[in-house]
Motif scaffolding. Structure first.
Motif, short mmCIF file in Angstrom:
data_model
loop_
_atom_site.label_atom_id
_atom_site.label_comp_id
_atom_site.label_asym_id
_atom_site.label_seq_id
_atom_site.Cartn_x
_atom_site.Cartn_y
_atom_site.Cartn_z
N ASP A 1 -17.76 33.77 82.78
CA ASP A 1 -19.18 33.80 83.14
C ASP A 1 -19.42 34.43 84.52
N GLY A 2 -18.82 35.59 84.77
CA GLY A 2 -19.05 36.30 86.02
C GLY A 2 -18.31 35.73 87.22
N HIS A 3 -17.32 34.87 86.99
CA HIS A 3 -16.54 34.26 88.06
C HIS A 3 -15.05 34.50 87.81
N VAL A 4 -14.27 34.46 88.89
CA VAL A 4 -12.82 34.58 88.81
C VAL A 4 -12.20 33.30 89.39
N LEU A 5 -11.10 32.86 88.80
CA LEU A 5 -10.42 31.66 89.26
C LEU A 5 -9.54 31.98 90.46
N VAL A 6 -9.65 31.18 91.52
CA VAL A 6 -8.81 31.32 92.71
C VAL A 6 -8.18 29.97 93.04
N HIS A 7 -7.14 30.02 93.86
CA HIS A 7 -6.51 28.77 94.29
C HIS A 7 -5.99 28.92 95.71
N ARG A 8 -5.65 27.77 96.30
CA ARG A 8 -5.02 27.77 97.62
C ARG A 8 -4.21 26.50 97.75
N LEU B 1 -4.31 40.68 84.03
CA LEU B 1 -5.51 40.08 83.47
C LEU B 1 -5.04 39.01 82.51
N MET B 2 -5.60 37.81 82.64
CA MET B 2 -5.19 36.72 81.74
C MET B 2 -6.43 36.04 81.18
N GLU B 3 -6.24 35.44 80.04
CA GLU B 3 -7.32 34.67 79.40
C GLU B 3 -6.98 33.19 79.55
N ILE B 4 -7.91 32.45 80.15
CA ILE B 4 -7.73 31.02 80.36
C ILE B 4 -8.46 30.29 79.24
N PRO B 5 -7.80 29.35 78.56
CA PRO B 5 -8.44 28.66 77.45
C PRO B 5 -9.76 27.99 77.85
N ALA B 6 -10.67 27.92 76.91
CA ALA B 6 -12.02 27.40 77.15
C ALA B 6 -12.01 25.94 77.62
N GLU B 7 -10.96 25.18 77.28
CA GLU B 7 -10.94 23.77 77.70
C GLU B 7 -10.69 23.58 79.19
N PHE B 8 -10.28 24.65 79.89
CA PHE B 8 -10.12 24.53 81.34
C PHE B 8 -11.51 24.44 81.95
N PRO B 9 -11.76 23.50 82.86
CA PRO B 9 -13.12 23.27 83.36
C PRO B 9 -13.74 24.47 84.07
N ILE C 1 -14.51 22.57 93.64
CA ILE C 1 -13.10 22.38 93.33
C ILE C 1 -13.06 21.72 91.95
N ILE C 2 -12.38 22.38 91.00
CA ILE C 2 -12.40 21.86 89.63
C ILE C 2 -11.04 21.35 89.17
N HIS C 3 -10.00 21.58 89.98
CA HIS C 3 -8.66 21.17 89.55
C HIS C 3 -7.78 21.06 90.79
N ARG C 4 -6.94 20.02 90.83
CA ARG C 4 -5.94 19.86 91.89
C ARG C 4 -4.61 19.50 91.23
N VAL C 5 -3.53 19.98 91.85
CA VAL C 5 -2.20 19.72 91.30
C VAL C 5 -1.17 19.81 92.42
N ASP D 1 2.45 21.20 93.21
CA ASP D 1 3.42 22.18 92.71
C ASP D 1 4.53 22.28 93.74
N GLY D 2 5.60 21.53 93.52
CA GLY D 2 6.66 21.46 94.53
C GLY D 2 6.13 20.77 95.76
N ASP D 3 6.26 21.44 96.92
CA ASP D 3 5.76 20.90 98.18
C ASP D 3 4.29 21.22 98.42
N ASN D 4 3.69 22.02 97.55
CA ASN D 4 2.30 22.44 97.75
C ASN D 4 1.33 21.57 96.97
N HIS D 5 0.23 21.24 97.62
CA HIS D 5 -0.89 20.59 96.96
C HIS D 5 -1.93 21.68 96.77
N LEU D 6 -2.16 22.07 95.50
CA LEU D 6 -3.03 23.20 95.20
C LEU D 6 -4.39 22.73 94.73
#
Length: 134
Positions: free
Chosen positions: A27-34, A98-106, A112-116, A118-123
């Motif tokens: 919907d006109g947005h791109v997913l980013v993380h940090r 370019l990747m397609e993210i399944p519709a069930e991903f928020p 902020i829609i997701h946190r995880v 990953d090793g020593d990183n909190h994303l």
């Protein structure tokens, strides 16, 4: 399967990194993380491992970070990047897909829609406006 080794070389204070990342749009947005300790955002991805294709890397990283399987569509860019970060000079080679993210991903723009962990990183992840889609 035995543990694979990430493709990264260190020489003194310099480091080479082989990174695979994916651009996912909705919907006109791109997913980013940090990583939560960092002030900047990037497209999600991670280090390739020896014996793993770049597509396999992206799929593995997204399972680890998003908890679901993405569809890898096509290679967009190969980027050679030089930067200074955490007292190191970095030389990075990155493949961006370019990747397609399944519709069930928020999807909630600007939040902020997701946190995880990953090793020593909190994303943390969010959707930001994209000016155009490749």
């Amino acid at each position: 399967m035995s543990k694979r080794t990430p493709i990264r070389l260190t020489q003194g204070a310099a480091r080479f990194n082989y990174r695979i990342a994916g651009l996912g749009f909705r919907d006109g947005h791109v997913l980013v993380h940090r990583a939560m300790h960092e002030p900047f955002w990037t497209v999600p991805g991670g280090r390739a491992e020896i014996g793993e294709t770049s597509e396999e890397t992206l799929k593995r990283e997204m399972v680890e970070e998003l908890g679901l399987e993405v569809t890898v569509l096509r290679l967009l860019w190969i980027v050679e990047n030089f930067f200074h970060y955490e007292q190191r000079d970095w030389h990075e080679l990155g493949l961006y897909y370019l990747m397609e993210i399944p519709a069930e991903f928020p999807f909630q723009p600007h939040e902020i829609i997701h946190r995880v962990e990953d090793g020593d990183n909190h994303l943390e992840f969010k959707w930001v406006p994209a000016t155009r889609r490749p």
